[in-house]
Design a protein around this motif. Structure first.
Motif, PDB file in Angstrom:
ATOM      1  N   LYS A   1       0.850  -0.589   0.207  1.00  0.00           N
ATOM      2  CA  LYS A   1       0.074   0.121   0.045  1.00  0.00           C
ATOM      3  C   LYS A   1       1.248   1.857   0.051  1.00  0.00           C
ATOM      4  O   LYS A   1       0.432   2.431   0.385  1.00  0.00           O
ATOM      5  CB  LYS A   1      -0.956  -0.065   1.621  1.00  0.00           C
ATOM      6  CG  LYS A   1      -2.132   0.875   1.003  1.00  0.00           C
ATOM      7  CD  LYS A   1      -2.562   0.279   1.885  1.00  0.00           C
ATOM      8  CE  LYS A   1      -4.190   1.778   2.547  1.00  0.00           C
ATOM      9  NZ  LYS A   1      -4.870   1.357   3.864  1.00  0.00           N
ATOM     10  N   LEU A   2       2.397   1.235   0.701  1.00  0.00           N
ATOM     11  CA  LEU A   2       3.150   2.052   0.915  1.00  0.00           C
ATOM     12  C   LEU A   2       3.280   2.937  -0.504  1.00  0.00           C
ATOM     13  O   LEU A   2       3.550   4.060  -0.387  1.00  0.00           O
ATOM     14  CB  LEU A   2       3.877   2.193   1.920  1.00  0.00           C
ATOM     15  CG  LEU A   2       3.605   2.532   3.545  1.00  0.00           C
ATOM     16  CD1 LEU A   2       4.711   2.230   4.121  1.00  0.00           C
ATOM     17  CD2 LEU A   2       3.508   4.106   3.659  1.00  0.00           C
TER      18      LEU A   2
ATOM     19  N   LEU B   1       8.778   5.453  -2.071  1.00  0.00           N
ATOM     20  CA  LEU B   1       7.579   6.215  -1.179  1.00  0.00           C
ATOM     21  C   LEU B   1       7.704   8.618  -1.168  1.00  0.00           C
ATOM     22  O   LEU B   1       6.645   8.808  -1.150  1.00  0.00           O
ATOM     23  CB  LEU B   1       7.887   6.319   0.373  1.00  0.00           C
ATOM     24  CG  LEU B   1       7.285   4.891   0.795  1.00  0.00           C
ATOM     25  CD1 LEU B   1       8.051   3.377   0.478  1.00  0.00           C
ATOM     26  CD2 LEU B   1       6.927   5.009   2.327  1.00  0.00           C
ATOM     27  N   THR B   2       8.881   8.397  -1.424  1.00  0.00           N
ATOM     28  CA  THR B   2       9.199   9.865  -1.862  1.00  0.00           C
ATOM     29  C   THR B   2       9.800  10.896  -3.042  1.00  0.00           C
ATOM     30  O   THR B   2       8.821  11.442  -3.211  1.00  0.00           O
ATOM     31  CB  THR B   2      10.436  10.511  -1.243  1.00  0.00           C
ATOM     32  OG1 THR B   2      11.425   9.393  -1.442  1.00  0.00           O
ATOM     33  CG2 THR B   2      10.445  10.420   0.123  1.00  0.00           C
TER      34      THR B   2
ATOM     35  N   SER C   1      16.252  13.261   5.593  1.00  0.00           N
ATOM     36  CA  SER C   1      14.890  12.736   5.097  1.00  0.00           C
ATOM     37  C   SER C   1      14.499  10.881   5.254  1.00  0.00           C
ATOM     38  O   SER C   1      13.839  10.497   5.619  1.00  0.00           O
ATOM     39  CB  SER C   1      14.910  13.784   3.766  1.00  0.00           C
ATOM     40  OG  SER C   1      13.491  13.386   3.206  1.00  0.00           O
TER      41      SER C   1
ATOM     42  N   GLU D   1      13.930   9.270   8.135  1.00  0.00           N
ATOM     43  CA  GLU D   1      13.013   9.729   8.332  1.00  0.00           C
ATOM     44  C   GLU D   1      11.911   9.092   7.935  1.00  0.00           C
ATOM     45  O   GLU D   1      10.827   8.677   8.876  1.00  0.00           O
ATOM     46  CB  GLU D   1      12.394  11.338   8.424  1.00  0.00           C
ATOM     47  CG  GLU D   1      11.670  12.075   9.064  1.00  0.00           C
ATOM     48  CD  GLU D   1      10.879  13.016   8.825  1.00  0.00           C
ATOM     49  OE1 GLU D   1      10.553  13.347   7.201  1.00  0.00           O
ATOM     50  OE2 GLU D   1      10.763  13.566   9.976  1.00  0.00           O
ATOM     51  N   VAL D   2      11.748   8.430   6.794  1.00  0.00           N
ATOM     52  CA  VAL D   2      10.856   7.606   5.762  1.00  0.00           C
ATOM     53  C   VAL D   2      10.769   6.089   6.390  1.00  0.00           C
ATOM     54  O   VAL D   2      10.396   4.783   5.945  1.00  0.00           O
ATOM     55  CB  VAL D   2      11.066   7.957   4.294  1.00  0.00           C
ATOM     56  CG1 VAL D   2      10.271   7.153   3.796  1.00  0.00           C
ATOM     57  CG2 VAL D   2      10.549   9.570   4.122  1.00  0.00           C
TER      58      VAL D   2
ATOM     59  N   GLU E   1       9.640   5.575   9.460  1.00  0.00           N
ATOM     60  CA  GLU E   1       7.908   5.108   9.473  1.00  0.00           C
ATOM     61  C   GLU E   1       7.633   4.012   9.038  1.00  0.00           C
ATOM     62  O   GLU E   1       6.738   3.028   9.588  1.00  0.00           O
ATOM     63  CB  GLU E   1       7.412   6.769   8.792  1.00  0.00           C
ATOM     64  CG  GLU E   1       6.173   6.025   9.310  1.00  0.00           C
ATOM     65  CD  GLU E   1       5.487   6.505  10.280  1.00  0.00           C
ATOM     66  OE1 GLU E   1       5.712   6.821  11.136  1.00  0.00           O
ATOM     67  OE2 GLU E   1       3.433   6.898  10.060  1.00  0.00           O
TER      68      GLU E   1
ATOM     69  N   ASN F   1       8.580   1.558  11.315  1.00  0.00           N
ATOM     70  CA  ASN F   1       7.499   1.405  12.119  1.00  0.00           C
ATOM     71  C   ASN F   1       6.312   0.539  11.914  1.00  0.00           C
ATOM     72  O   ASN F   1       5.985  -0.217  12.937  1.00  0.00           O
ATOM     73  CB  ASN F   1       7.208   2.653  12.601  1.00  0.00           C
ATOM     74  CG  ASN F   1       6.136   2.893  13.972  1.00  0.00           C
ATOM     75  OD1 ASN F   1       5.951   1.929  14.471  1.00  0.00           O
ATOM     76  ND2 ASN F   1       5.590   4.047  13.348  1.00  0.00           N
ATOM     77  N   ILE F   2       5.402   0.634  10.976  1.00  0.00           N
ATOM     78  CA  ILE F   2       4.748   0.242  10.046  1.00  0.00           C
ATOM     79  C   ILE F   2       5.072  -1.545   9.560  1.00  0.00           C
ATOM     80  O   ILE F   2       4.031  -2.032  10.368  1.00  0.00           O
ATOM     81  CB  ILE F   2       4.089   1.073   8.758  1.00  0.00           C
ATOM     82  CG1 ILE F   2       3.641   2.608   9.143  1.00  0.00           C
ATOM     83  CG2 ILE F   2       3.175   0.707   8.087  1.00  0.00           C
ATOM     84  CD1 ILE F   2       3.403   3.173   7.734  1.00  0.00           C
TER      85      ILE F   2
ATOM     86  N   VAL G   1       9.507   3.936  21.084  1.00  0.00           N
ATOM     87  CA  VAL G   1       9.782   4.997  19.477  1.00  0.00           C
ATOM     88  C   VAL G   1      10.314   4.153  18.166  1.00  0.00           C
ATOM     89  O   VAL G   1      11.719   3.662  19.236  1.00  0.00           O
ATOM     90  CB  VAL G   1       9.577   6.264  19.689  1.00  0.00           C
ATOM     91  CG1 VAL G   1      10.229   7.188  18.812  1.00  0.00           C
ATOM     92  CG2 VAL G   1       9.156   6.923  20.524  1.00  0.00           C
TER      93      VAL G   1
END
Lengths: 203, 120
Positions: A28-29, A92-93, A105, A108-109, A112, A115-116, A137
């Protein structure tokens, strides 16, 4: 401590479901089809972890680490080759990642994404076994495998086991393969296996 | 009149994605990257809805939810988290959240829930 064949089968089935969820999230991402390998699972003392992972990944890795707590507590680690992590962040970006070190940057991606994926995998596991967990975290790191593991194992007691889950995933059009490692204390591993025994009796 | 939505997440990626979805539908978006900043922005900017992450540095999302609802019982909060556990969804519902979205979210589910929450 070893898995008996029934526990092994049950764990692989649970991981299949958890990783199916994680794969769906990744798809999905990235808007790409994700191919999942059948998970393999083995228990090793943490002291053997570097050697075991050395067979799967290059020396230098990108990782996302999350501590989870609850009746079954431990550490979860998502490991990718740094280039694969950079490719994943690009997907993703749409911004080229210029370095294997991952710029802030990209980190950070990647954090996440980790994490998912870790939540999807371990959260599904927790749901099915009726063992709720809380996550910390996530931390991201790009370094040698032994450095990543040393940092992760530094704070806890030495009598820990690693549930090494070689749940590889590949994005169809990109060379991205990753692995998940779960490290548990002896007590948590025993609780997990008790929960697995209860779960498989209800199936 | 466009409604103001507060997006609370320590991930810049997650905030950007939420902003893109909401702004494309005409909402005004403000952001906070931790719980303390979220509480400040809520009372200064008075957003109509809050999208709130659960696992953040400093104050956890559940604590932010509790404080928001203590200070403003009418606060409309939608939790957006990677946590797929039923137990977490139950805790969030008990805390008074209007809904729970599991990351990664898609645009339709965000907009549907935000609009439903605004209409509630």
């Amino acid at each position: 401590m070893e898995l008996n064949p029934v526990q092994h089968d049950a764990l692989v089935e649970l991981l299949n479901i958890g990783f199916g969820r994680a794969g769906a999230s990744l798809s999905k991402l990235t808007q790409q089809r994700v191919l999942l390998d059948v998970p393999t699972v083995a228990i090793h003392p943490v002291t053997h972890l570097t050697q075991s992972l050395g067979k799967l990944v290059n020396d230098r890795v990108a990782s996302v680490h999350q501590v989870f707590s609850g009746p079954v507590a431990g550490d979860a680690l998502l490991i990718l080759d740094p280039l694969a992590a950079a490719t994943l962040t690009e997907l993703l970006t749409d911004v080229p990642s210029l370095s294997e070190e991952l710029d802030p940057s990209s980190r950070e991606v990647f954090t996440e994404v980790g994490n998912i994926l870790l939540n999807a995998c371990i959260g599904t596991f927790g749901n099915m076994l009726g063992v709720p967990v809380s996550f910390s975290v996530p931390d991201v790191d790009v370094s040698e495998v032994h450095t990543v593991l040393d940092r992760m194992l530094d704070s806890g007691d030495a009598f820990r086991y690693a549930l090494i889950v070689t749940a590889g995933f590949r994005l169809r059009s990109s060379a991205v393969t990753g692995y998940v490692v779960i490290v548990l204390t002896v007590q948590s591993l025993k609780r997990l296996l008790d929960a697995v025994d209860r779960w498989q009796q209800t199936q | 009149m466009s409604h103001r939505i507060l997006v609370v997440d320590d991930s810049g990626l997650a905030r950007r994605r939420a902003r893109g979805i909401l702004e494309s539908a005409g909402f005004e978006v403000i952001e906070a990257e931790d719980g303390m900043a979220a509480l400040e922005r809520y009372f200064v900017d008075k957003p109509a809805v809050v999208l709130l992450d659960l696992v953040m540095k400093g104050m956890y999302g559940l604590e932010v939810l509790t404080k928001l609802r203590e200070m403003d019982p009418a606060a409309k909060v939608i939790v957006v988290s990677a946590d797929v556990q039923t137990s977490s969804h139950e805790l969030v519902a008990q805390g008074g959240a209007a809904g729970f979205l599991v990351k990664p979210v898609d645009a339709n589910e965000v907009l549907t829930l935000v609009r439903a929450t605004l209409g509630a």
